[in-house]
Design an enzyme around this catalytic site. Structure first.
Site, PDB file in Angstrom:
ATOM      1  N   GLU A 125      34.900   0.067 -19.625  1.00 45.05           N
ATOM      2  CA  GLU A 125      35.366  -0.563 -17.692  1.00 45.05           C
ATOM      3  C   GLU A 125      36.167  -1.918 -17.853  1.00 45.05           C
ATOM      4  OE1 GLU A 125      32.263   0.568 -19.754  1.00 45.05           O
ATOM      5  OE2 GLU A 125      31.987   2.153 -18.272  1.00 45.05           O
TER       6      GLU A 125
ATOM      7  N   HIS B 120      20.293   1.997 -14.146  1.00 39.86           N
ATOM      8  CA  HIS B 120      20.973   2.744 -13.425  1.00 39.86           C
ATOM      9  C   HIS B 120      20.479   2.346 -11.627  1.00 39.86           C
ATOM     10  CE1 HIS B 120      21.025   5.117 -17.037  1.00 39.86           C
ATOM     11  NE2 HIS B 120      22.674   5.693 -16.576  1.00 39.86           N
TER      12      HIS B 120
END
Lengths: 362, 422
Positions: free
Chosen positions: A91, A160
């Site tokens: 990322e 999440h």
């Protein structure tokens, strides 16, 4: 009680009643075309890529695989390897590459599989993308969009399910949008791509597959929504409910139920978290004299905290008949168990209860 | 049960039959795994780091400036050689004076470049002005070679009204859009993936992105991301590592165990060079080759320049706490890059003691004059602190600015308003 004004939701007793909460109430406009949020985002990307060849998409599996949530469906086939780029799984790497490409004049759209994973890249987003324009004294701007699903999905637990609205909204240099329905998604993402500053676009995984009506105007390739302007989704006169993203739906459902009891709630869809449309909120409060903010994020230093603080600093504060309330996600990492997950987020019944408490109605 | 047995029998027959015919028709001499490009072995053994031959250090000169292999002497015009040498010397003088000014409390922070001058000037001379530079923070020489004047440096460190950064950044966090030098970013190694992104944007333009970083930076995850992405996305970027032995106080033997930074390049599939960073001619040669290759092939190159940080990390550091003065003195005396280059220029008849004396005297004057001019300049207009957060001033920031304007109208006698631009 340390946080008297805050209602963090953990009401297990009510959980069972709400199994049908994913039945969406979408007002069907006669003749209006229906479109999912996913397709709205996809058409925003498609239109902006064909409008400006500097726009390109990068992220994990965004090309041949069409993106983890299929938001980039068909774009790789249409625009090829140069404009839709699969990157290795780092990322901070692709966020940094996108930032560098923006500093060199391109307009990258950087997709995070979820904003939970963007934590790995937050240094690039804040320290570089958000601050470079200032640090270069206006010489280098970073026209970039960081986008992806944000907040709670379903059954995917703590890592999440977090809302990053207040994290990014905290930082000068960034703009933050949080669309609710398909029109929002299309208009705000297009505005984000055209914006000269870095914009964080917080989508919601559970909304991707939901259909909403699209007006003719919204279907046009010129449709752009202004960043920083909220929308009154439902007018009312007794209480103001302010929310963003999926919590707007929670408020609309609650408003429907309250209407049956003769309470008219005004529902404000924030659309944008930075800048935040204080004027629309304050005007509404002057009319309704009651305010509840509703969000799925955590209470401390949240979007609701900001809304209430700004109200308190404004003249509209004197129009309140009761102290304003924050209705937020429960102050715990998201539990995995479905019943607890449901209970950890504000539900329509919680909004209804809060409104009744505030208005002192039984 | 019967069904299951007969099915498994059928499978056995099928697999036996299948494998036998496959082996006969096409013997597998190489492994076919998608993730491996290598051969088979039946020996069970480690691949040990000691079996690997470390990448050698490329050099052109010895410590006294002699050319070791005439074919490697770069053909650089005399005037360029002299500019290179002068910039290395000026950098040195500027460092001394600005370092002192921090010690006297005139500026908040400074970083010297002592010992690493050849890595800056050698690489800068091999590039062109349209190549884009991402520095880490100790690359003032690169910027100087590209045309940043002494006054520009001083103005930035003072954050005065002529500072290109309008007083918004710490001292030594230089940036210049005209000179294609990206504003320095304090968090370590963020520049590496960004450089890859810029290189991606510049693909096919005959320009290259040069990204400087240190041996400590290479331990950040960003370095991994950048190296891997540049290889897989095939971007024309030169990663230039200044391996100066220390990351603030952390010595290289605590930083890594493999073959330094260069050793990593090969495993990412990147063409790699290791060079004597104190040999300006060698640095020039490797950077030139790297640029030619990167532009022609649209691929990255990794250069590891071996050098020694003779100065402290920054004005916030006192390196005598973790290394001996003798070690520092050895490097400052025996293998100092400017000295080595001077020997070379003298052997070519381009330099001598008189010229040296004259250069140092003139430079000292120039720095002192830039210094006193810079110190007297007004600070940028104070309202600039509200600008450049966004491209267009948003309402809430305008509101803050306007209330400050009102406040200053009322209470101006309490503020040093005359020291700011009107």
């Amino acid at each position: 009680m340390a946080s008297k004004g805050t209602l963090t939701v953990l009401n297990l007793a009510g959980a069972g009643k709400l199994l049908s909460r994913r039945a969406f109430s979408t007002t069907r406009l006669v003749g209006a075309k229906q479109m999912t949020v996913r397709d709205a985002l996809n058409s925003a990307l498609d239109e902006e890529m064909s409008r400006d060849e500097k726009v390109f998409i990068l992220g994990e599996e965004v090309a041949q695989y069409d993106g983890a949530y299929k938001v980039t469906r068909g774009l790789w086939k249409k625009y090829g390897d140069k404009r839709v780029i699969d990157t290795p799984i780092t990322e901070m790497g692709f966020a940094g590459i996108a930032t560098g490409a923006a500093m060199s004049g391109l307009r990258p759209v950087c997709e995070f599989m979820t904003f939970n994973f963007a934590m790995q890249a937050i240094d690039q987003i804040i320290n570089s993308a958000a601050k470079t324009f200032y640090m270069s004294a206006g010489r280098v701007n970073v026209p970039i969009v960081f986008r992806g699903p944000n907040g709670a999905a379903s059954g995917v637990a703590a890592q999440h399910s977090q809302c990053y609205g207040s994290w990014y909204a905290h930082c000068p240099g960034l703009k933050v949008v949080s669309p609710y329905n398909s029109e929002d998604a299309k208009g705000l993402l297009k505005a984000a791509i055209r914006d000269p500053d870095p914009v964080v676009c917080l989508e919601n995984e559970l909304m991707y597959g939901v259909q909403y009506p699209m007006s003719d105007e919204a279907l046009s390739s010129d449709f752009v929504l202004p960043i920083g302007k909220a929308k009154i989704e439902r007018p009312g006169k007794h209480v103001t409910l302010v929310a963003h993203s999926k919590a707007v739906e929670t408020c609309l459902e609650a408003a429907k139920e309250l209407a049956g009891k003769g309470i008219e709630a005004e529902v404000i869809n924030l659309r944008s978290l930075r800048p935040i449309d204080t004027d629309t909120i304050n005007k509404s409060v002057v009319k309704t004299n009651h305010l509840i903010s509703v969000e799925q994020g955590w209470p401390s230093c949240g979007i609701g905290s900001e809304i209430l603080a700004r109200l308190m600093e404004s003249e509209a504060f004197y129009h309140l008949d009761q102290p304003a309330l924050r209705l937020t996600g429960c102050d715990v990492p998201m539990p995995y168990t479905q019943s607890l997950e449901t209970a950890a987020l504000p539900r329509p019944v919680d909004v209804v209860d809060a409104v009744k408490r505030l208005l002192k109605v039984k | 049960m019967a069904f299951k047995t007969s099915l498994s029998c059928a499978c056995n027959v099928f697999f036996r039959h299948f494998s036998r015919t496959t082996l006969k028709s096409s013997p597998i001499t190489q492994p076919k795994f998608p993730g491996a490009k290598t051969s088979w072995t039946e020996k069970l053994q480690f691949t040990e780091p000691s079996q690997y031959t470390p990448i050698p250090v490329y050099r052109v000169m010895d410590r006294t400036g002699n050319i070791l292999d005439a074919t490697q002497e770069p053909q650089i015009k005399d005037e360029i050689l002299l500019k290179m040498y002068k910039d290395m010397s000026v950098l040195n003088v500027m460092d001394k004076i600005l370092y002192e000014s921090q010690r006297q409390g005139r500026i908040s922070f400074y970083m010297t470049n002592y010992g690493e001058e050849a890595t800056h000037i050698g690489s800068a001379a091999a590039l062109t002005l349209d190549d884009l530079v991402y520095g880490q923070y100790r690359e003032a020489g690169v910027l100087m070679y590209r045309g940043f004047s002494l006054q520009d440096f001083v103005d930035q460190c003072y954050g005065n009204s002529d500072d290109k950064g309008r007083g918004k950044q710490m001292p030594v966090h230089y940036g210049s859009k005209d000179l294609n030098f990206v504003t320095i970013s304090s968090p370590l190694t963020t520049q590496m993936p960004q450089a890859v992104g810029s290189a991606f944007a510049l693909k096919g333009t005959n320009k290259v992105v040069v990204c400087y970083f240190g041996d400590g930076s290479a331990s950040e995850g960003d370095a991994h991301a950048a190296l891997n992405f540049s290889a897989t996305l095939e971007c024309p970027v030169i990663f230039f590592c200044r391996n100066n032995g220390y990351a603030i106080s952390t010595p290289v033997n605590e930083q890594y165990r493999g073959d330094g930074i260069a050793g990593k390049g090969v495993s990412y599939g990147i063409n790699t060079l290791r060079v004597d960073g104190n040999d300006v001619l060698a640095v020039y040669n490797v950077t030139k080759l790297a640029k030619e290759y990167a532009v022609k092939e649209n691929k990255p190159v990794l250069i590891e320049a071996m050098t020694y940080r003779v100065g402290d990390h920054s004005t916030s550091d006192d390196s005598s706490a973790y290394r001996s003065p003798k070690e520092v003195a050895d490097w400052a005396t025996n293998d100092y890059p400017t000295k080595k280059f001077r020997y070379y220029l003298e052997s070519k008849g381009l330099w001598n003691g008189d010229k040296e004396k004259q250069l140092l005297e003139q430079t000292k004057k120039d720095v002192m004059s830039a210094f006193s001019v810079g110190e007297k300049k007004l600070k940028p207009k104070w309202t600039e602190m509200y600008e450049d957060v966004y491209k267009f001033l948003p309402a809430h920031i305008r509101k803050q600015r306007d209330s400050m304007v009102e406040h200053l109208k009322k209470y101006k006698e309490h503020y040093p308003i005359d020291s700011f631009q009107k």
